[in-house]
Design an enzyme around this catalytic site. Structure first.
Site, short mmCIF file in Angstrom:
data_model
loop_
_atom_site.label_atom_id
_atom_site.label_comp_id
_atom_site.label_asym_id
_atom_site.label_seq_id
_atom_site.Cartn_x
_atom_site.Cartn_y
_atom_site.Cartn_z
N THR A 86 48.85 51.58 -40.46
CA THR A 86 49.83 52.82 -40.03
C THR A 86 48.96 53.92 -39.92
O THR A 86 47.76 53.85 -40.18
CB THR A 86 50.82 53.08 -41.41
N ASN A 142 62.39 55.69 -46.51
CA ASN A 142 60.98 55.39 -46.11
C ASN A 142 59.91 56.69 -46.04
O ASN A 142 58.72 56.37 -46.52
CB ASN A 142 60.89 54.86 -44.63
N ASP A 182 62.56 68.16 -43.05
CA ASP A 182 61.42 68.14 -44.34
C ASP A 182 62.24 67.63 -45.63
O ASP A 182 63.19 68.44 -45.99
CB ASP A 182 60.67 69.48 -44.63
N ASP A 193 62.57 63.40 -39.79
CA ASP A 193 61.09 63.32 -39.85
C ASP A 193 60.87 64.84 -39.76
O ASP A 193 61.36 65.57 -39.17
CB ASP A 193 60.42 62.72 -38.87
N LYS A 231 54.78 55.66 -56.70
CA LYS A 231 55.60 54.36 -56.48
C LYS A 231 56.08 53.50 -57.54
O LYS A 231 57.10 52.70 -57.39
CB LYS A 231 54.61 53.58 -55.54
N TYR A 234 49.31 58.14 -56.30
CA TYR A 234 50.25 57.55 -55.44
C TYR A 234 50.82 56.47 -56.16
O TYR A 234 51.98 56.17 -56.12
CB TYR A 234 49.27 57.01 -54.27
#
Length: 246
Positions: free
Chosen positions: A180, A80, A53, A37, A149, A145
């Protein structure tokens, strides 16, 4: 739970939201777990946290090598890490398109490429990519976005076909709107927070947001050795958002 006993897993974006829930569940299920992360201050307990990164190829190669060395191998990769974007086709500049696609799509390629030789050595190799309900239905103000995806969906199928002969299963989970930190930030920036929250809940037939833990269970289920004949699949954890019209 010990279905992952003796297995090693790597989760990108593993210090918050779906990634943290997935890392926690994998660890509880017996796996040794590393997370990557950009900020690791809030990493889950009892995991190896590596700052990385995934838009930086050299950092990815070094982080994956470190994780494999510390864990003693690699059996499961959960791609993820991702970033969001809001707006119609006219509202995101080219630089934003490049940034989101670089993280959400090319980032999967970078991490998987770095992990591939290690996964080939595993008798239980599995990759799970995080897709989204917006890859399958049109949602307003999510052009960029959604495009990213949709690419993850196509990439998952291509990866599954390419690496079936290597014994590497590749699947995806497509959540609906998940409770989230990213959704929290979206609500914080809304003109009417409660109206926006209500709209996000109501577009899912179950009438609530999906929890990160619910998505994690689907991810871990696909990664499990018990799902050894499942590859090229997309599991929808979306409260009926894609398939139901009430």
């Amino acid at each position: 739970m010990s279905e992952f006993q003796g297995l090693a897993a790597l989760v990108t974006g593993g210090c918050s939201g779906i990634g943290a829930a997935t890392a926690t569940l994998l660890r509880a299920s017996g796996a040794q777990v590393a997370v990557l992360d950009v900020a690791i201050d809030h990493a889950p307990d009892d995991v190896l946290a590596i700052k990385c990164d995934i838009s930086d190829p050299r950092a990815v190669d070094e982080a994956v090598a470190t994780a494999v060395a510390e864990l003693g191998g690699l059996d499961v990769l959960v791609n993820n890490a991702g970033i969001g974007a809001v707006g119609d086709i006219a509202q995101n500049e080219d630089a934003e398109w490049a940034r989101v696609l670089d993280v959400n799509v090319t980032g999967i390629a970078r991490v998987t490429r770095a992990a591939l030789d290690h996964l080939r050595r595993s008798p239980h190799a599995a990759v799970v990519n995080l897709c989204s309900a917006v890859a399958f239905i049109g949602v307003r103000q999510r052009a960029l976005y959604s495009a990213s995806k949709g690419a993850v969906h196509a990439l998952t199928l291509a990866m599954a076909a390419d690496h079936a002969a290597d014994g590497i299963r590749v699947n995806a989970v497509a959540p609906g709107t998940v409770d989230t930190p990213w959704v929290g930030r979206l609500l914080d920036g809304a003109e009417d927070r409660e109206a926006t929250a209500r709209a996000l809940r109501q577009r899912q037939p179950l009438g609530r947001l999906v929890s990160a833990e619910e998505v994690a269970r689907a991810v871990v289920g696909l990664a499990s050795p018990g799902a050894g004949s499942t590859t090229g699949a997309v599991v929808h954890v979306d409260g009926g958002m894609v398939s139901l019209r009430l």
